[in-house]
Design a protein around this motif. Structure first.
Motif, short mmCIF file in Angstrom:
data_model
loop_
_atom_site.label_atom_id
_atom_site.label_comp_id
_atom_site.label_asym_id
_atom_site.label_seq_id
_atom_site.Cartn_x
_atom_site.Cartn_y
_atom_site.Cartn_z
N ARG A 79 16.01 -1.19 -11.01
CA ARG A 79 16.62 -1.76 -12.17
C ARG A 79 15.70 -1.84 -13.37
N ALA A 80 14.37 -1.96 -13.12
CA ALA A 80 13.48 -2.24 -14.25
C ALA A 80 13.45 -1.11 -15.27
N TYR A 103 15.15 0.45 -4.68
CA TYR A 103 14.33 -0.76 -4.64
C TYR A 103 13.26 -0.56 -3.58
N ARG A 104 12.18 -1.29 -3.75
CA ARG A 104 11.06 -1.15 -2.83
C ARG A 104 11.20 -2.16 -1.73
N ASP A 131 10.25 4.13 -15.81
CA ASP A 131 10.12 2.95 -14.95
C ASP A 131 8.87 2.21 -15.44
N MET A 133 6.79 0.31 -14.02
CA MET A 133 5.66 0.18 -13.10
C MET A 133 5.52 1.40 -12.18
N ALA A 135 3.38 1.84 -9.03
CA ALA A 135 2.48 1.08 -8.16
C ALA A 135 1.96 1.97 -7.02
N THR A 136 2.69 2.00 -5.87
CA THR A 136 2.27 2.95 -4.83
C THR A 136 2.66 4.37 -5.21
N GLY A 137 3.63 4.48 -6.13
CA GLY A 137 4.13 5.81 -6.52
C GLY A 137 5.31 6.25 -5.69
N GLY A 138 5.67 5.46 -4.66
CA GLY A 138 6.77 5.86 -3.77
C GLY A 138 8.10 5.99 -4.50
N SER A 139 8.42 5.03 -5.37
CA SER A 139 9.72 5.07 -6.06
C SER A 139 9.79 6.26 -7.01
N GLY A 202 11.10 -6.11 -12.97
CA GLY A 202 12.55 -6.38 -12.94
C GLY A 202 12.84 -7.86 -13.09
#
Ligand code: PRP
Ligand code: URA
Length: 209
Positions: A79-80, A103-104, A131, A133, A135-139, A202
């Motif tokens: 959503r962010a 979503y993570r 997006d 953020m 972060a881990t890069g997964g999304s 988010g």
């Protein structure tokens, strides 16, 4: 290997500081995210191709430049990512907007897909994935996979704040995707949050927790 462009314009850095501040409430946070996204949009669109057209000014006929080439698409990761759309749309209002819902999972930190609605001609568009953020890069890596599975070949990723780990992951999975970011932070903490970061983007955008 893709490029990482850290856009350190003074206005962006000033606004990012306000965004990071935990005393900044949702209303100002949303406005600042929109403003920084618009400023990043200026840099993201720097290499758009131009063509010469003939027009008539009140004085004379002349040749002048206009955008040509590929049509654009903005792809927020819900959503962010939604918070970044309007700022970029103000610069390129003809762009189509496709949504990818991820979503993570708080335990595994792996992205879970729950929504995907893209322009039918996504494969023909130059896509800007947004997006706040990385972060881990997964999304981001998963969202880019969805787009490539549907034929996309021309993708840029735009984040407000990225971790070195997230950048490395996207570069490993998608070496063709350039990353535009307002700040590259220090690291991830044990919960996969960016340090110093801004917390949960988010939740801060929408006042949830
Ligand atoms: C946040 C953020 C990214 C993701 C980044 O979304 O907006 O999508 O985490 O983390 P990653 O790089 O480790 O995948 P979140 O999962 O909190 O969902 P939300 O946007 O609905 O709040
Ligand atoms: N998602 C966020 O919103 N913030 C982080 O720091 C990491 C993931």
């Amino acid at each position: 290997m893709s490029k990482v462009i850290e856009v350190n314009h003074p206005l962006i850095q000033h606004k990012i500081t306000l965004i990071r501040d935990k005393h900044t409430g949702s209303k100002d946070f949303r406005q600042l995210v929109k403003e920084v996204s618009m400023l990043l949009g200026y840099e993201i669109t720097r290499d758009l191709p131009l063509e010469e057209v003939e027009i008539e000014t009140p004085i004379m006929k002349t040749k002048s430049k206009m955008l040509s080439g590929k049509k654009l698409g903005i792809i927020p990761i819900l959503r962010a990512g939604l918070g970044m759309v309007d700022g970029i749309l103000e610069l390129i209002p003809a762009a189509k907007v496709g949504h990818i819902g991820l979503y993570r999972d708080p335990e595994t930190l792996k992205p879970v897909e729950y929504y995907c609605k893209l322009p039918a001609d996504v494969g023909e568009r130059e896509l800007i994935v947004v997006d706040p953020m990385l972060a881990t890069g997964g999304s981001a890596a998963a969202a880019i996979n969805f787009l490539k599975d549907r034929g996309a070949t021309n993708i840029k990723l735009v984040n407000l704040i990225a971790s070195p780990e997230g950048i490395a992951e996207v570069q490993k999975m998608h070496p063709d995707v350039d990353i535009y970011v307002a700040s590259i932070d220090e690291k991830l903490n044990d919960h996969g949050y960016i340090v110093p970061g801004l917390g949960d983007a988010g939740d801060r955008l929408y006042g949830t927790k």
